[in-house]
Design a protein around this motif. Sequence first.
Motif, PDB file in Angstrom:
ATOM      1  N   GLY A 111       1.107  -1.585  -0.070  1.00 10.96           N
ATOM      2  CA  GLY A 111       0.376  -0.097  -0.034  1.00 10.96           C
ATOM      3  C   GLY A 111       0.939   1.091  -0.219  1.00 10.96           C
ATOM      4  N   SER A 112       0.370   2.521   0.189  1.00 13.92           N
ATOM      5  CA  SER A 112       0.521   3.761  -0.175  1.00 13.92           C
ATOM      6  C   SER A 112       0.618   4.812   1.579  1.00 13.92           C
TER       7      SER A 112
ATOM      8  N   SER B  58      -7.181  13.442   2.414  1.00 15.12           N
ATOM      9  CA  SER B  58      -8.358  12.352   1.900  1.00 15.12           C
ATOM     10  C   SER B  58      -8.909  12.665   1.219  1.00 15.12           C
TER      11      SER B  58
ATOM     12  N   ARG C 113      -5.565  11.846  -2.172  1.00 18.63           N
ATOM     13  CA  ARG C 113      -5.279  10.825  -2.043  1.00 18.63           C
ATOM     14  C   ARG C 113      -5.792   9.783  -1.220  1.00 18.63           C
ATOM     15  N   PRO C 114      -7.674   9.312  -1.224  1.00 20.73           N
ATOM     16  CA  PRO C 114      -8.379   8.434  -0.773  1.00 20.73           C
ATOM     17  C   PRO C 114      -7.973   7.461  -0.511  1.00 20.73           C
ATOM     18  N   GLU C 115      -7.338   6.729  -1.342  1.00 20.95           N
ATOM     19  CA  GLU C 115      -6.875   5.413  -1.025  1.00 20.95           C
ATOM     20  C   GLU C 115      -5.185   5.257  -0.226  1.00 20.95           C
ATOM     21  N   ALA C 116      -4.881   6.815   0.324  1.00 24.29           N
ATOM     22  CA  ALA C 116      -3.943   6.193   1.291  1.00 24.29           C
ATOM     23  C   ALA C 116      -4.155   5.689   2.653  1.00 24.29           C
ATOM     24  N   ARG C 117      -2.889   5.448   3.229  1.00 28.22           N
ATOM     25  CA  ARG C 117      -2.962   4.966   4.390  1.00 28.22           C
ATOM     26  C   ARG C 117      -2.493   6.804   5.347  1.00 28.22           C
TER      27      ARG C 117
ATOM     28  N   ASP D 230       4.711  -0.285   3.053  1.00 23.02           N
ATOM     29  CA  ASP D 230       3.931  -0.117   2.615  1.00 23.02           C
ATOM     30  C   ASP D 230       5.081   1.030   1.657  1.00 23.02           C
TER      31      ASP D 230
ATOM     32  N   ASP E 275       4.722   7.701   0.480  1.00 20.70           N
ATOM     33  CA  ASP E 275       5.139   8.497  -0.135  1.00 20.70           C
ATOM     34  C   ASP E 275       4.829  10.394  -0.381  1.00 20.70           C
TER      35      ASP E 275
END
Length: 213
Positions: A2-3, A23, A26-30, A52, A55
Amino acid sequence: MGSAILIADDHPLYRQALHLAVSRVRPEARVVEAGTLAAAARMVEEVRSVGDGLDLILLDLKMPGAVGYSGIALLHAECPGVPILVVSSAEGAAAAGEARAFGAIGFLRKDSDLGAIEAAIAKALNGRAAPAGAPADAELAPVRETVAKLTPTELKVLLAVLDGQLNKQIAHGLGISEATVKAHMTVIMRKLDVRNRTQAALVARSLGLDLRH
């Protein structure tokens, strides 16, 4: 794999605002958070340990454990391939240029609106820099360039020395031997060509140790 995106700021409410901006971009980023420079360094290791990719780092200059531009220098040394976007209340037209000298991809004032923060985050994630600030002091530029190339441990030793700590104190704080501290100092002095207090003061100035936020 993941990122992840790291938000390093000692104010919980501002971390929350930055989290919201991230969010949206980049909503998919942790999103991982840290309130001190030491915690930020630990989070970098934690992200790596779970596999991970990191980024982006959103970094406040004024937070516990950071002095002047030392936070940028340390995190850039820890992960040189990760863009660092400084979001700070630091005053002075030269702050952006000086932040870049230590490895930041951009500089954004904390009073920027949410839209501007989101745009800067998007640019940083795409590898594009935010607008440049005033040029850095020409006298200090080569010193900054050399300091920015020190290893994380060398930077920690240097900052401790500039803070007036003795080798024994530095060794205790970093969990290393006094002999190792001395060895690091030998390398640091060679790299920086520092032989006296005047030259050491120039290094301190290059790190912005008198910076007012």
